[in-house]
Write a protein that holds these residues in place. Structure first.
Motif, PDB file in Angstrom:
ATOM      1  N   GLU A  11       0.821  -1.200   0.000  1.00 42.56           N
ATOM      2  CA  GLU A  11       0.000   0.000   0.000  1.00 42.56           C
ATOM      3  C   GLU A  11       0.862   1.259   0.000  1.00 42.56           C
ATOM      4  O   GLU A  11       0.569   2.220  -0.712  1.00 42.56           O
ATOM      5  N   ALA A  12       1.955   1.259   0.736  1.00 42.50           N
ATOM      6  CA  ALA A  12       2.868   2.408   0.729  1.00 42.50           C
ATOM      7  C   ALA A  12       3.496   2.587  -0.646  1.00 42.50           C
ATOM      8  O   ALA A  12       3.657   3.718  -1.127  1.00 42.50           O
ATOM      9  N   LEU A  13       3.840   1.487  -1.301  1.00 43.01           N
ATOM     10  CA  LEU A  13       4.417   1.568  -2.643  1.00 43.01           C
ATOM     11  C   LEU A  13       3.420   2.159  -3.638  1.00 43.01           C
ATOM     12  O   LEU A  13       3.775   2.995  -4.473  1.00 43.01           O
ATOM     13  N   VAL A  14       2.168   1.745  -3.524  1.00 43.80           N
ATOM     14  CA  VAL A  14       1.122   2.275  -4.407  1.00 43.80           C
ATOM     15  C   VAL A  14       0.946   3.769  -4.163  1.00 43.80           C
ATOM     16  O   VAL A  14       0.874   4.562  -5.110  1.00 43.80           O
ATOM     17  N   LEU A  15       0.900   4.176  -2.903  1.00 43.40           N
ATOM     18  CA  LEU A  15       0.763   5.597  -2.591  1.00 43.40           C
ATOM     19  C   LEU A  15       1.931   6.390  -3.188  1.00 43.40           C
ATOM     20  O   LEU A  15       1.728   7.472  -3.749  1.00 43.40           O
ATOM     21  N   ALA A  16       3.133   5.862  -3.082  1.00 44.37           N
ATOM     22  CA  ALA A  16       4.311   6.553  -3.611  1.00 44.37           C
ATOM     23  C   ALA A  16       4.232   6.713  -5.125  1.00 44.37           C
ATOM     24  O   ALA A  16       4.582   7.771  -5.662  1.00 44.37           O
ATOM     25  N   VAL A  17       3.780   5.679  -5.816  1.00 44.11           N
ATOM     26  CA  VAL A  17       3.670   5.749  -7.275  1.00 44.11           C
ATOM     27  C   VAL A  17       2.643   6.800  -7.690  1.00 44.11           C
ATOM     28  O   VAL A  17       2.801   7.472  -8.707  1.00 44.11           O
ATOM     29  N   LEU A  18       1.618   6.972  -6.889  1.00 40.30           N
ATOM     30  CA  LEU A  18       0.550   7.916  -7.226  1.00 40.30           C
ATOM     31  C   LEU A  18       0.811   9.329  -6.690  1.00 40.30           C
ATOM     32  O   LEU A  18      -0.031  10.217  -6.858  1.00 40.30           O
ATOM     33  N   GLU A  19       1.958   9.537  -6.087  1.00 38.64           N
ATOM     34  CA  GLU A  19       2.241  10.832  -5.464  1.00 38.64           C
ATOM     35  C   GLU A  19       2.188  11.997  -6.464  1.00 38.64           C
ATOM     36  O   GLU A  19       1.662  13.067  -6.147  1.00 38.64           O
ATOM     37  N   ASP A  20       2.723  11.816  -7.646  1.00 42.84           N
ATOM     38  CA  ASP A  20       2.837  12.926  -8.592  1.00 42.84           C
ATOM     39  C   ASP A  20       1.778  12.958  -9.679  1.00 42.84           C
ATOM     40  O   ASP A  20       1.615  13.980 -10.337  1.00 42.84           O
ATOM     41  N   GLU A  21       1.091  11.832  -9.889  1.00 41.24           N
ATOM     42  CA  GLU A  21       0.095  11.813 -10.956  1.00 41.24           C
ATOM     43  C   GLU A  21      -0.924  10.711 -10.750  1.00 41.24           C
ATOM     44  O   GLU A  21      -0.642   9.705 -10.104  1.00 41.24           O
ATOM     45  N   ALA A  22      -2.103  10.930 -11.302  1.00 38.59           N
ATOM     46  CA  ALA A  22      -3.162   9.920 -11.274  1.00 38.59           C
ATOM     47  C   ALA A  22      -2.857   8.883 -12.349  1.00 38.59           C
ATOM     48  O   ALA A  22      -2.416   9.225 -13.446  1.00 38.59           O
ATOM     49  N   LEU A  23      -3.063   7.615 -12.014  1.00 33.05           N
ATOM     50  CA  LEU A  23      -2.787   6.524 -12.952  1.00 33.05           C
ATOM     51  C   LEU A  23      -3.883   5.470 -12.850  1.00 33.05           C
ATOM     52  O   LEU A  23      -4.507   5.314 -11.805  1.00 33.05           O
ATOM     53  N   HIS A  24      -4.049   4.707 -13.915  1.00 30.26           N
ATOM     54  CA  HIS A  24      -4.947   3.557 -13.865  1.00 30.26           C
ATOM     55  C   HIS A  24      -4.146   2.354 -13.381  1.00 30.26           C
ATOM     56  O   HIS A  24      -2.905   2.395 -13.312  1.00 30.26           O
ATOM     57  N   GLY A  25      -4.847   1.284 -13.028  1.00 28.34           N
ATOM     58  CA  GLY A  25      -4.215   0.127 -12.397  1.00 28.34           C
ATOM     59  C   GLY A  25      -3.044  -0.453 -13.155  1.00 28.34           C
ATOM     60  O   GLY A  25      -1.977  -0.699 -12.581  1.00 28.34           O
ATOM     61  N   TYR A  26      -3.214  -0.682 -14.451  1.00 26.69           N
ATOM     62  CA  TYR A  26      -2.117  -1.279 -15.222  1.00 26.69           C
ATOM     63  C   TYR A  26      -0.903  -0.353 -15.236  1.00 26.69           C
ATOM     64  O   TYR A  26       0.239  -0.805 -15.124  1.00 26.69           O
ATOM     65  N   ALA A  27      -1.141   0.966 -15.333  1.00 24.01           N
ATOM     66  CA  ALA A  27      -0.034   1.926 -15.323  1.00 24.01           C
ATOM     67  C   ALA A  27       0.678   1.918 -13.970  1.00 24.01           C
ATOM     68  O   ALA A  27       1.891   2.108 -13.906  1.00 24.01           O
ATOM     69  N   ILE A  28      -0.068   1.685 -12.891  1.00 21.04           N
ATOM     70  CA  ILE A  28       0.553   1.579 -11.569  1.00 21.04           C
ATOM     71  C   ILE A  28       1.479   0.367 -11.537  1.00 21.04           C
ATOM     72  O   ILE A  28       2.614   0.457 -11.062  1.00 21.04           O
ATOM     73  N   MET A  29       1.015  -0.758 -12.070  1.00 24.65           N
ATOM     74  CA  MET A  29       1.864  -1.960 -12.121  1.00 24.65           C
ATOM     75  C   MET A  29       3.118  -1.701 -12.952  1.00 24.65           C
ATOM     76  O   MET A  29       4.219  -2.095 -12.566  1.00 24.65           O
ATOM     77  N   GLU A  30       2.961  -1.045 -14.088  1.00 24.91           N
ATOM     78  CA  GLU A  30       4.111  -0.740 -14.942  1.00 24.91           C
ATOM     79  C   GLU A  30       5.108   0.176 -14.232  1.00 24.91           C
ATOM     80  O   GLU A  30       6.317  -0.025 -14.324  1.00 24.91           O
ATOM     81  N   GLU A  31       4.601   1.169 -13.529  1.00 25.72           N
ATOM     82  CA  GLU A  31       5.471   2.113 -12.835  1.00 25.72           C
ATOM     83  C   GLU A  31       6.217   1.435 -11.677  1.00 25.72           C
ATOM     84  O   GLU A  31       7.404   1.690 -11.465  1.00 25.72           O
ATOM     85  N   LEU A  32       5.540   0.571 -10.951  1.00 28.54           N
ATOM     86  CA  LEU A  32       6.226  -0.192  -9.895  1.00 28.54           C
ATOM     87  C   LEU A  32       7.345  -1.036 -10.479  1.00 28.54           C
ATOM     88  O   LEU A  32       8.442  -1.106  -9.928  1.00 28.54           O
ATOM     89  N   SER A  33       7.077  -1.658 -11.602  1.00 25.68           N
ATOM     90  CA  SER A  33       8.095  -2.470 -12.265  1.00 25.68           C
ATOM     91  C   SER A  33       9.260  -1.601 -12.730  1.00 25.68           C
ATOM     92  O   SER A  33      10.434  -1.933 -12.529  1.00 25.68           O
ATOM     93  N   ARG A  34       8.949  -0.464 -13.345  1.00 23.74           N
ATOM     94  CA  ARG A  34       9.993   0.426 -13.857  1.00 23.74           C
ATOM     95  C   ARG A  34      10.864   0.964 -12.724  1.00 23.74           C
ATOM     96  O   ARG A  34      12.094   0.921 -12.797  1.00 23.74           O
ATOM     97  N   LEU A  35      10.229   1.447 -11.666  1.00 25.32           N
ATOM     98  CA  LEU A  35      10.988   2.023 -10.554  1.00 25.32           C
ATOM     99  C   LEU A  35      11.830   0.991  -9.813  1.00 25.32           C
ATOM    100  O   LEU A  35      12.836   1.343  -9.199  1.00 25.32           O
ATOM    101  N   SER A  36      11.419  -0.256  -9.861  1.00 29.10           N
ATOM    102  CA  SER A  36      12.155  -1.323  -9.161  1.00 29.10           C
ATOM    103  C   SER A  36      13.068  -2.103 -10.116  1.00 29.10           C
ATOM    104  O   SER A  36      13.546  -3.177  -9.758  1.00 29.10           O
ATOM    105  N   ASP A  37      13.289  -1.577 -11.312  1.00 28.05           N
ATOM    106  CA  ASP A  37      14.097  -2.271 -12.332  1.00 28.05           C
ATOM    107  C   ASP A  37      13.594  -3.687 -12.575  1.00 28.05           C
ATOM    108  O   ASP A  37      14.384  -4.623 -12.720  1.00 28.05           O
ATOM    109  N   GLY A  38      12.283  -3.843 -12.579  1.00 30.29           N
ATOM    110  CA  GLY A  38      11.664  -5.129 -12.880  1.00 30.29           C
ATOM    111  C   GLY A  38      11.553  -6.083 -11.709  1.00 30.29           C
ATOM    112  O   GLY A  38      11.041  -7.190 -11.858  1.00 30.29           O
ATOM    113  N   SER A  39      12.000  -5.674 -10.533  1.00 34.62           N
ATOM    114  CA  SER A  39      11.939  -6.563  -9.365  1.00 34.62           C
ATOM    115  C   SER A  39      10.524  -6.730  -8.829  1.00 34.62           C
ATOM    116  O   SER A  39      10.204  -7.737  -8.223  1.00 34.62           O
TER     117      SER A  39
END
Length: 111
Positions: A11-39
Motif C-alpha cells: 500500500e505504501a508503494l502504491v501511494l508513492a507511485v501515485l504521489e505525482d500523478e493519477a494513474l490507472h491500475g495497469y499503469a501503476i503496475m508498470e510504474e512499480l516495475s519500472r521504478l524497481s528495475d523489474g523486481s
C-alpha cells in the motif's frame, strides 16, 4: 520479488507511485516495475484489492477516464493519502535505520 515479500509494504508503494500523478491500475503496475528495475511484478489479483482498500479508507479517490481510447478507472491520492504516505516514509526510514544498525554490524562491532 514475490507478492508475499511485499506484504505490509504494497500500500505504501502504491501511494508513492501515485504521489505525482493519477494513474490507472495497469499503469501503476508498470510504474512499480519500472521504478524497481523489474523486481516488482504484481499480478492484478494483488494490486486491485489494495487499490480498493486504499480508496475505502480515504487515501485514494478514483474516477473514470479515457486512456488510449479505453475507459479506465484512474486513481489519485487524497490529502489523507499524502499524509499517510508521509507517515509511511517516516516509519520506513526508522525501520531501515534500525535493521541496518543490526545487520550492518559485525561480531567485532558487538564485542
Amino acid at each position: 520479488m514475490k507478492p508475499d515479500e511485499l506484504r505490509g509494504h504494497l500500500e505504501a508503494l502504491v501511494l508513492a507511485v501515485l504521489e505525482d500523478e493519477a494513474l490507472h491500475g495497469y499503469a501503476i503496475m508498470e510504474e512499480l516495475s519500472r521504478l524497481s528495475d523489474g523486481s516488482i511484478e504484481l499480478p492484478t489479483g494483488t494490486l486491485y484489492p489494495a487499490l480498493r482498500r486504499l480508496e475505502r479508507v480515504g487515501y485514494l479517490k478514483s474516477s473514470w477516464s479515457i486512456v488510449g481510447g479505453r475507459k479506465r478507472r484512474t486513481y489519485q491520492l487524497t490529502r489523507a493519502g499524502k499524509k499517510a504516505l508521509e507517515d509511511e516514509r517516516s516509519a520506513w526510514q526508522k525501520f531501515t535505520s534500525t535493521i541496518g544498525a543490526v545487520l550492518g554490524s559485525t561480531q567485532t562491532d558487538r564485542a
